[in-house]
Design an enzyme around this catalytic site. Structure first.
Site, PDB file in Angstrom:
ATOM      1  N   SER A 175      46.874  -7.684   2.062  1.00 54.24           N
ATOM      2  CA  SER A 175      48.001  -7.959   2.963  1.00 54.24           C
ATOM      3  C   SER A 175      49.315  -8.068   2.190  1.00 54.24           C
ATOM      4  CB  SER A 175      47.756  -9.261   3.727  1.00 54.24           C
ATOM      5  OG  SER A 175      46.529  -9.192   4.406  1.00 54.24           O
TER       6      SER A 175
HETATM    7  N1  SAM Z   1      42.325 -11.323   2.481  1.00 53.59           N
HETATM    8  C1  SAM Z   1      42.297 -10.032   1.888  1.00 53.59           C
HETATM    9  C2  SAM Z   1      42.994  -9.975   0.561  1.00 53.59           C
HETATM   10  O1  SAM Z   1      43.616 -10.975   0.150  1.00 53.59           O
HETATM   11  O2  SAM Z   1      42.914  -8.922  -0.069  1.00 53.59           O
HETATM   12  C3  SAM Z   1      42.842  -8.956   2.792  1.00 53.59           C
HETATM   13  C4  SAM Z   1      41.948  -8.701   3.910  1.00 53.59           C
HETATM   14  S1  SAM Z   1      42.068  -7.127   4.655  1.00 53.59           S
HETATM   15  C5  SAM Z   1      43.624  -7.194   5.449  1.00 53.59           C
HETATM   16  C6  SAM Z   1      40.872  -7.407   5.967  1.00 53.59           C
HETATM   17  C7  SAM Z   1      39.437  -7.413   5.467  1.00 53.59           C
HETATM   18  O3  SAM Z   1      38.617  -7.875   6.537  1.00 53.59           O
HETATM   19  C8  SAM Z   1      38.899  -6.042   5.090  1.00 53.59           C
HETATM   20  O4  SAM Z   1      38.430  -6.073   3.764  1.00 53.59           O
HETATM   21  C9  SAM Z   1      37.773  -5.803   6.075  1.00 53.59           C
HETATM   22  O5  SAM Z   1      36.697  -5.073   5.550  1.00 53.59           O
HETATM   23  C10 SAM Z   1      37.377  -7.234   6.419  1.00 53.59           C
HETATM   24  N2  SAM Z   1      36.648  -7.414   7.688  1.00 53.59           N
HETATM   25  C11 SAM Z   1      36.854  -6.827   8.880  1.00 53.59           C
HETATM   26  N3  SAM Z   1      35.968  -7.291   9.793  1.00 53.59           N
HETATM   27  C12 SAM Z   1      35.190  -8.209   9.141  1.00 53.59           C
HETATM   28  C13 SAM Z   1      34.104  -9.049   9.532  1.00 53.59           C
HETATM   29  N4  SAM Z   1      33.619  -9.071  10.764  1.00 53.59           N
HETATM   30  N5  SAM Z   1      33.563  -9.852   8.603  1.00 53.59           N
HETATM   31  C14 SAM Z   1      34.022  -9.875   7.329  1.00 53.59           C
HETATM   32  N6  SAM Z   1      35.038  -9.098   6.896  1.00 53.59           N
HETATM   33  C15 SAM Z   1      35.624  -8.294   7.794  1.00 53.59           C
END
Ligand code: SAM
Length: 228
Positions: free
Chosen positions: A63
């Protein structure tokens, strides 16, 4: 060893965080300290301190620094808080939470990203972060309740299991879909129930899984299962 990105990181803190009204000193210190470039693929490290999200592989993103800061600030993290993060991604948000003294539990659904995040966190000696593979919309029941739940992907609604796993006086921060983007919501739990506050507009990759979206964007998981 000196850090070639220290000056860029300080500039990011000044121009992207302080100038937008973030003045919490512990938070700014955490952003000054955590080497964000190490959470990016090698060929993209030079853009680690720019003012936006960056790709981390598998179609996912780290993000925008300001958004990571805003979510962390909205959650009112205090040392010792038990924090559940949904969407480990690169592991950067987890590292910021750990710098603030939180006990971090984080869930990622894509194995390759989880492995990379674990490796980065290990190299940087964030040894106390608990990271696991799974569908974060179901939460982490064995470790509940949590003082804070941060959902770092955009959801159609608040996953019910996460509300159940939030401690009394806990805070849940989640981007919820509204129109063509998301709005950041903070939900507070009191003995009387839940209270929801609407925050800033934002854009996130989708939260996928039961209680989130289906794999096909804009299809809810339940509907996807019924149709397929
Ligand atoms: N917090 C992260 C960072 O600091 O890099 C950024 C997160 S990224 C915007 C969103 C993440 O959520 C992705 O890696 C995606 O694969 C994960 N995601 C989406 N749905 C999910 C779920 N149901 N459970 C766990 N992870 C999930």
């Amino acid at each position: 060893m000196s850090d070639p990105y220290q000056i860029e990181r300080e500039r990011m803190v000044e121009s992207q965080l302080k100038k937008r009204g973030i003045h919490n000193s512990q938070l700014l210190e955490a952003f000054s300290k955590v080497p964000r470039h190490q959470f990016l693929p090698r060929n993209l490290r030079s853009e680690a301190y720019t003012d936006g999200p960056s790709p981390i592989g598998e179609g996912q993103t780290i993000s925008q620094p300001y958004m990571t800061a805003l979510m962390t600030l909205s959650a009112e993290v205090a040392p010792g808080d038990r924090v559940l993060e949904i969407g480990t991604g690169s592991g950067y948000q987890s590292a910021i939470l750990a710098e603030l003294g939180a006990e971090v539990y984080t869930i990622e659904r894509i194995p390759e990203l989880l492995e990379q995040a674990r490796e980065t966190l290990r190299q940087l000696h964030y040894d106390k972060i608990h990271a696991r593979l799974g569908n974060g919309t179901l939460g982490w029941e064995e470790e509940a309740p949590f003082d804070i739940i941060l959902i770092t992907a955009g959801a159609p609604e608040i996953p019910a299991p996460l509300l159940d796993q939030l401690a009394i006086r806990g805070r849940l921060v989640i981007p919820l879909e509204e129109g063509y983007s998301h709005v950041l919501y903070v939900v507070r739990r009191s003995p009387k129930g839940f209270h929801q506050e609407r925050g800033e507009r934002c854009t996130f990759v989708p939260l996928i899984g039961e209680y989130g979206w289906g794999r096909n964007p804009r299809t809810k998981w339940g509907k996807l299962r019924k149709d397929s």
